[in-house]
Design a protein around this motif. Structure first.
Motif, mmCIF file in Angstrom:
data_model
loop_
_atom_site.group_PDB
_atom_site.id
_atom_site.type_symbol
_atom_site.label_atom_id
_atom_site.label_comp_id
_atom_site.label_asym_id
_atom_site.label_seq_id
_atom_site.Cartn_x
_atom_site.Cartn_y
_atom_site.Cartn_z
ATOM 1 N N GLN A 148 0.833 -1.211 0.000
ATOM 2 C CA GLN A 148 0.000 0.000 0.000
ATOM 3 C C GLN A 148 0.862 1.253 0.000
ATOM 4 O O GLN A 148 1.813 1.351 0.782
ATOM 5 N N ILE A 178 0.750 5.129 0.920
ATOM 6 C CA ILE A 178 -0.088 6.028 1.714
ATOM 7 C C ILE A 178 0.562 7.398 1.829
ATOM 8 O O ILE A 178 1.760 7.506 2.104
ATOM 9 N N TYR A 211 -4.712 11.371 13.983
ATOM 10 C CA TYR A 211 -3.531 11.072 14.796
ATOM 11 C C TYR A 211 -2.260 11.522 14.084
ATOM 12 O O TYR A 211 -2.210 11.599 12.853
ATOM 13 N N ASP A 212 -1.220 11.756 14.862
ATOM 14 C CA ASP A 212 0.046 12.236 14.309
ATOM 15 C C ASP A 212 0.864 11.040 13.794
ATOM 16 O O ASP A 212 1.908 10.690 14.348
ATOM 17 N N LEU A 213 0.367 10.427 12.719
ATOM 18 C CA LEU A 213 1.074 9.266 12.160
ATOM 19 C C LEU A 213 2.442 9.672 11.632
ATOM 20 O O LEU A 213 3.410 8.911 11.704
ATOM 21 N N GLY A 261 4.426 11.833 12.915
ATOM 22 C CA GLY A 261 5.342 11.842 14.047
ATOM 23 C C GLY A 261 5.717 10.446 14.508
ATOM 24 O O GLY A 261 6.808 10.232 15.031
ATOM 25 N N LEU A 262 4.810 9.493 14.339
ATOM 26 C CA LEU A 262 5.134 8.118 14.726
ATOM 27 C C LEU A 262 6.097 7.479 13.734
ATOM 28 O O LEU A 262 7.002 6.727 14.113
ATOM 29 N N HIS A 321 3.849 -1.236 24.396
ATOM 30 C CA HIS A 321 3.035 -0.194 23.754
ATOM 31 C C HIS A 321 3.648 0.254 22.428
ATOM 32 O O HIS A 321 2.940 0.642 21.514
ATOM 33 N N ARG A 339 3.442 -2.916 19.654
ATOM 34 C CA ARG A 339 2.132 -3.129 19.013
ATOM 35 C C ARG A 339 1.962 -2.214 17.795
ATOM 36 O O ARG A 339 1.246 -2.540 16.859
ATOM 37 N N MET A 389 1.145 -3.262 13.951
ATOM 38 C CA MET A 389 0.029 -2.760 13.143
ATOM 39 C C MET A 389 0.497 -2.338 11.750
ATOM 40 O O MET A 389 -0.228 -2.464 10.779
ATOM 41 N N GLY A 437 2.997 10.731 18.843
ATOM 42 C CA GLY A 437 1.818 9.876 18.669
ATOM 43 C C GLY A 437 0.644 10.273 19.554
ATOM 44 O O GLY A 437 -0.505 10.221 19.136
ATOM 45 N N SER A 483 -4.249 13.579 20.123
ATOM 46 C CA SER A 483 -5.102 12.384 20.035
ATOM 47 C C SER A 483 -6.370 12.543 20.880
ATOM 48 O O SER A 483 -7.151 11.608 21.012
ATOM 49 N N THR A 541 -8.038 9.895 23.226
ATOM 50 C CA THR A 541 -8.658 8.662 22.739
ATOM 51 C C THR A 541 -7.727 7.461 22.798
ATOM 52 O O THR A 541 -8.148 6.335 22.548
ATOM 53 N N LEU A 542 -6.428 7.701 23.091
ATOM 54 C CA LEU A 542 -5.476 6.582 23.135
ATOM 55 C C LEU A 542 -5.038 6.278 24.568
ATOM 56 O O LEU A 542 -4.855 5.121 24.932
ATOM 57 N N GLY A 589 -6.626 4.633 3.534
ATOM 58 C CA GLY A 589 -5.387 4.065 4.075
ATOM 59 C C GLY A 589 -5.071 4.629 5.453
ATOM 60 O O GLY A 589 -4.709 3.891 6.379
ATOM 61 N N VAL A 590 -5.213 5.932 5.603
ATOM 62 C CA VAL A 590 -4.911 6.577 6.891
ATOM 63 C C VAL A 590 -5.968 6.171 7.920
ATOM 64 O O VAL A 590 -5.654 5.936 9.096
ATOM 65 N N LEU A 628 -5.125 2.805 9.360
ATOM 66 C CA LEU A 628 -4.048 2.893 10.354
ATOM 67 C C LEU A 628 -4.573 3.509 11.651
ATOM 68 O O LEU A 628 -4.187 3.108 12.752
ATOM 69 N N LYS A 658 -6.355 0.937 13.651
ATOM 70 C CA LYS A 658 -5.407 -0.007 14.266
ATOM 71 C C LYS A 658 -4.690 0.629 15.453
ATOM 72 O O LYS A 658 -4.446 -0.026 16.464
ATOM 73 N N LEU A 659 -4.337 1.910 15.302
ATOM 74 C CA LEU A 659 -3.631 2.586 16.398
ATOM 75 C C LEU A 659 -4.544 2.682 17.621
ATOM 76 O O LEU A 659 -4.128 2.422 18.758
ATOM 77 N N LYS A 660 -5.788 3.073 17.380
ATOM 78 C CA LYS A 660 -6.748 3.139 18.484
ATOM 79 C C LYS A 660 -6.841 1.771 19.167
ATOM 80 O O LYS A 660 -6.774 1.654 20.392
ATOM 81 N N SER A 685 -4.718 -0.623 19.244
ATOM 82 C CA SER A 685 -3.508 -1.082 19.939
ATOM 83 C C SER A 685 -3.389 -0.442 21.326
ATOM 84 O O SER A 685 -2.892 -1.061 22.245
ATOM 85 N N PHE A 686 -3.854 0.793 21.470
ATOM 86 C CA PHE A 686 -3.781 1.455 22.778
ATOM 87 C C PHE A 686 -5.026 1.221 23.634
ATOM 88 O O PHE A 686 -4.953 1.254 24.854
ATOM 89 N N TYR A 693 -13.681 10.324 15.617
ATOM 90 C CA TYR A 693 -14.321 9.648 14.484
ATOM 91 C C TYR A 693 -15.185 8.521 15.038
ATOM 92 O O TYR A 693 -14.863 7.972 16.099
ATOM 93 N N ILE A 725 -13.672 5.346 16.850
ATOM 94 C CA ILE A 725 -12.270 5.600 17.250
ATOM 95 C C ILE A 725 -12.244 6.082 18.703
ATOM 96 O O ILE A 725 -12.960 6.962 19.060
#
Lengths: 477, 406
Positions: free
Chosen positions: A189, A191, A203-205, A207-208, A450, A453, A457, B162, B166, B169-170, B379-380, B383, B386-388, B390-391, B403, B406
């Motif tokens: 993919q 992105i 979310y600040d992807l 930054g991650l 943390h 994970r 993902m 990250g 947020s 929400t995480l 796509g975003v 992700l 998935k991030l939500k 995972s936390f 959202y 989320i």
């Protein structure tokens, strides 16, 4: 240096090498897959040359679509992928695994768009760090993060490690200077995240991803912030009779409300080696040297340097010298930026990258001397003093296995000392394979879970640059 | 009224989230609640507040670092910093007053959870750029940390970024560590009067692209300008473009003169002295031009050079008043009330020209029916889910605030 533990290579993948190479050749233009032994040799290590491992092959795609096809194929066939920029990592970030391919982005090095009004540049990530500044400097702009390897290192590697540099005291590190990127995930993919806006939604992807050490995906394009350079800049040298005095002087400058654009520290052994190499006119009769650089107009520079000298007085600086010409400034910086190379001319060394609170400088330097004495190894210290990023270079003889092992253990103790002092294992080089096993000194298992994970993902099978960053015992396999 | 959970320390916070996780009880997470009316409306049985987790835990002025428990009022931190001639350089906007709350109510945790930055963001970075470390309890009910107290740190993944923005929400932050910077000794502002949006953006981009370290660039439509500027400074109403310079006094004289000279083509400027400048920019920080109204407010982020075009496209169908910050890259848009607060039109124009929009002020029913936060690409969004997960696998922290799901 003792080789790190590797994961058991996947015998199936090793056995399918010819097939993998043949399939990769179908995915990229001719000449982009390097499979012969001599060719692969160029990819067996990075700037942490103590560790070596030949990959199955190296592939150098020329487009994002090719990267996507390669990753998709590798995911489907369980082939591990080691992303690589210019291979200047000091922590083994680009070290291959026996059952991996190396995916290098060095052929994707074009500037795609420059917008001086928005102050952004969109580039392919194989461009060198300096290449970005070169592209925008005719209009007086620059790309701020400036790792010492900036002539060679790529933006791709800077993004992976969230690289800093001498001037990040004022301008920040990579993550503070990137607005958008295009990333290819392991499943192929493509992105887009962020763009020319200063904020991205959700979310600040971004930054991650920056600083994820090539474990989340392969970043092929990025939109970076470019900044207008100040009217002028000038460094000043100040010598001190002790490291403690130099450290206290740095604290006093910052406490006064002046944030120089850079404050670099060198101890006596480092000064001598850099001076021999660069002939920068560093004083050789002092225990510690500060390079302090300020920016602005001619008058502002003079005013700031005068104020800094006034602040420095109680610390009895010796041999204060203000650069008198651009050539002299260039020589002063050449000495500092070539420190690692200059040191390499006289000895093998192991370069550490710990960070400490500035107030602990004296205590930590004493601790480092004691540790090195105990291991019977010499050390030279270079330090981004303004932000506490310490680079002790532990000198050793690489051909002597006992010295190599001592150097590794000595380095680990130094980093543990940095963490104990309130700092961290790495300020700008990254964890890579080198500091993987030290992560427990800074993080708990829950902290790391943390983080891991998030790796899962992005890359559920842990195929991208695996066996790095986290202690091997936590690896899902 | 939902149950209010007010943990006294990190241990109680951890226990409260762990309990909610095991019983799958959704929690509204707040600091002081000053931004409670932003986001999609929540329906939760309980509300968890960090308001009792207060106090500075570290402040080293000579190392430019400060740590505080998440519920510490922002105002307390700023007062402490001011006592040492320091500041939070990203000057977080105070959204409270325009949402009908008191000024200065926000907690420091809320500032980072919402990634709130002010006019200086264009020069020095956002809140997220100044977060050095945190301790937090994730939706799993586990305490974890990232970053630290030093200026540079690439040890492990960058969860400081990250978690910024947020919106709780995480994870629930319990303690944050941030970079602080010296306060400017002196401030000047150059005002250009009567420029069109497009020309104003040219002027702002020229200023921020100059070597004089401009630290704020805003352009206000006439009715907004009047609220920000004391009468007497401007003789006639109209749009105002403001450019801020900050430094030591001797240097400001020079920079002001040079900047004015370089912007000659944009007209004869008015200069605000230190006192008037500080007043002007503090009005920007509390968005005083949006106060005293309950009309919908959109916050749109775009490339600076697209700002004027974007607003012109919106103005064709929406009755709106506008303030630009960040050289045109941030648009505060006050819309006339309508069935969807202009959401359809804003969405269409932003998709066409580029950027993203957040509905900052609207009543709860509207916030429940339109996209408050910009829709994400598939796509975003994948992700993001998935991030939500995972936390916060049970989805107990501020569920649906950003959202659905989320």
């Amino acid at each position: 240096m003792a080789s790190p533990a590797f994961l058991e290579p996947d015998a199936g993948v090793l056995g399918a090498r010819d097939e993998i190479i043949a399939r990769l050749r179908e995915l990229v233009p001719e000449g982009s897959v390097i499979a012969d032994e001599d060719g692969r040799r160029a990819f067996e290590t990075d700037a942490l040359t103590a560790y070596k491992q030949m990959p199955l092959a190296a592939v150098l795609p020329t487009s994002t679509e090719q990267v996507s096809r390669i990753l998709k194929y590798c995911q489907a066939n369980g082939v591990k992928v080691i992303p690589r920029g210019a291979g200047t990592s000091l922590c083994g970030g680009a070290l291959p695994l026996a059952d991996s391919i190396v995916l290098g982005v060095s052929k994707m090095n074009r500037v795609l768009d420059i917008n001086f009004e928005n102050r952004t540049a969109r580039v392919q990530t194989g461009i060198t760090n300096m290449g970005i500044s070169d592209a925008v400097s005719p209009r007086g702009f620059f790309y701020a993060p400036d790792p010492s390897s900036q002539l060679a290192c790529t933006l791709a590697g800077n993004l992976a490690m969230n690289s800093g540099g001498a001037h990040c005291l004022k301008y920040g590190v990579t993550t503070n200077n990137v607005l958008g990127l295009q990333i290819v995930l392991m499943d192929g993919q493509i992105i887009d995240i962020g763009g020319e806006e200063l904020d991205a939604p959700g979310y600040d992807l971004l930054g991650l991803i920056i600083g994820s050490e090539g474990q989340f995906g392969v970043v092929t394009e990025a939109t970076v912030r470019i900044l207008r350079a100040a009217e002028g800049a000038r460094p000043m040298l100040m010598g001190f009779s002790s490291s403690a005095a130099a450290g206290d002087c740095v604290s006093a400058i910052i406490a006064s409300g002046i944030i120089p654009v850079a404050i670099e520290f060198m101890d006596k052994p480092a000064i001598r080696v850099c001076e021999d190499f660069a002939k920068a006119g560093y004083p050789l009769d002092v225990e510690a040297l500060l390079i302090v650089e300020v920016e602005g107009s001619e008058d502002e520079i003079e005013d700031l340097l005068a104020r800094i000298q006034e602040i420095a007085k109680p610390f009895k600086p010796a041999g204060i010298r203000v650069s008198q010409s651009p050539e002299e400034s260039a020589a002063i910086w050449l000495g500092r930026k070539s420190a690692f190379g200059a040191m390499g001319r006289i000895s093998d060394y192991y370069c550490m990258d710990g960070v400490i609170p500035l107030g602990k400088l004296s205590e930590v330097l004493t601790g480092i001397s004691e540790i090195c004495e105990r291991y019977k190894l010499k050390v030279a210290n270079i330090f981004h003093a303004g932000d506490g990023n310490l680079h002790p270079l532990v000198l050793y003889e690489a051909n002597d296995p006992s010295q190599a092992e001592r150097a590794a253990n000595c380095g680990a103790e130094i980093l543990e000392l940095c963490v104990k002092a309130g700092g961290c294992l790495t300020g700008e080089h990254g964890v890579g394979i080198e500091k993987r096993e030290l992560m427990f000194t800074q993080f708990t298992r829950v902290d790391m879970e943390h983080q891991m994970r998030i790796k899962t993902m992005f890359d559920p099978d842990w195929l991208l640059n695996p066996a790095k960053v986290f202690p091997l015992e936590l690896h899902p396999s | 009224m939902s149950e209010l959970i007010r943990p006294n320390d990190e241990e109680e916070l951890t226990a409260a989230v762990a309990e909610a996780n095991s019983s799958r009880t959704p929690l509204e997470v707040i600091g002081a609640g000053s931004k409670r009316d932003i986001g999609r409306p929540l329906q939760t049985a309980a509300c968890l507040t960090t308001e009792k987790l207060t106090g500075l835990t570290l402040y080293e002025p000579s190392e430019l670092v400060l740590s505080a428990r998440a519920g510490t009022p922002l105002i307390e931190i700023e007062e402490t910093l001011a006592g040492n001639d320091q500041q939070l350089a990203f000057e977080p906007v105070d959204l409270g007053p325009m949402l009908g709350q008191d000024a200065g109510a926000a907690t420091i945790g809320g500032v980072f959870a919402a990634n709130l930055s002010g006019s200086r963001r264009i020069q020095i970075g956002a809140a997220r750029d100044h977060l050095l470390g945190f301790r937090a309890v994730s939706g799993r009910g586990e305490i974890f940390k990232s970053g630290g107290r030093v200026m540079k740190n690439v040890t492990g993944y960058d969860l400081c970024r990250g978690l910024s923005g947020s919106w709780g929400t995480l994870a629930v932050m319990s303690e944050v560590t941030m970079k602080v910077l010296p306060r400017a000794q002196c401030t000047r502002t150059i005002l250009l009067i009567g420029l069109t949006d497009e020309i104003a953006i040219d002027a702002m981009c020229a200023a921020i692209g100059s070597p004089f370290d401009v630290s704020g660039t805003v352009h206000l439509h006439g009715e907004f300008a009047a609220k920000l500027i004391d009468s007497g400074i401007l003789r006639r109403p109209g749009p105002v473009t403001a450019l801020r310079l900050e430094n030591i006094e001797s240097s400001l004289e020079y920079r002001c003169a040079r900047l004015t000279e370089s912007l000659e083509a944009f007209g004869k400027p008015v200069e605000l002295d230190d006192g008037a400048s500080r007043k002007f920019w503090s009005g920007m920080r509390t968005l005083n031009f949006l106060q005293g109204s309950s009309d919908p407010v959109w916050r749109i982020s775009t490339a600076p050079k697209n700002g004027a075009r974007l607003v012109a496209a919106l103005a064709r169908r929406l009755d709106c008043r506008v303030a630009y910050d960040w050289s045109g890259g941030l648009i505060w848009l006050l819309a006339t009330p309508s069935a969807d607060a202009g959401a359809a039109e804003v969405g269409r124009v932003v998709a066409e020209i580029g950027g993203y929009a957040t509905l900052i002020r609207a009543d709860a029913s509207l916030r429940g029916s339109v996209n408050v936060f910009q829709q994400l690409s598939p796509g975003v969004m994948a992700l993001t889910r998935k991030l939500k997960h995972s936390f916060d696998p049970a989805g107990i922290l501020n569920p649906g605030r950003m959202y659905p799901g989320i």
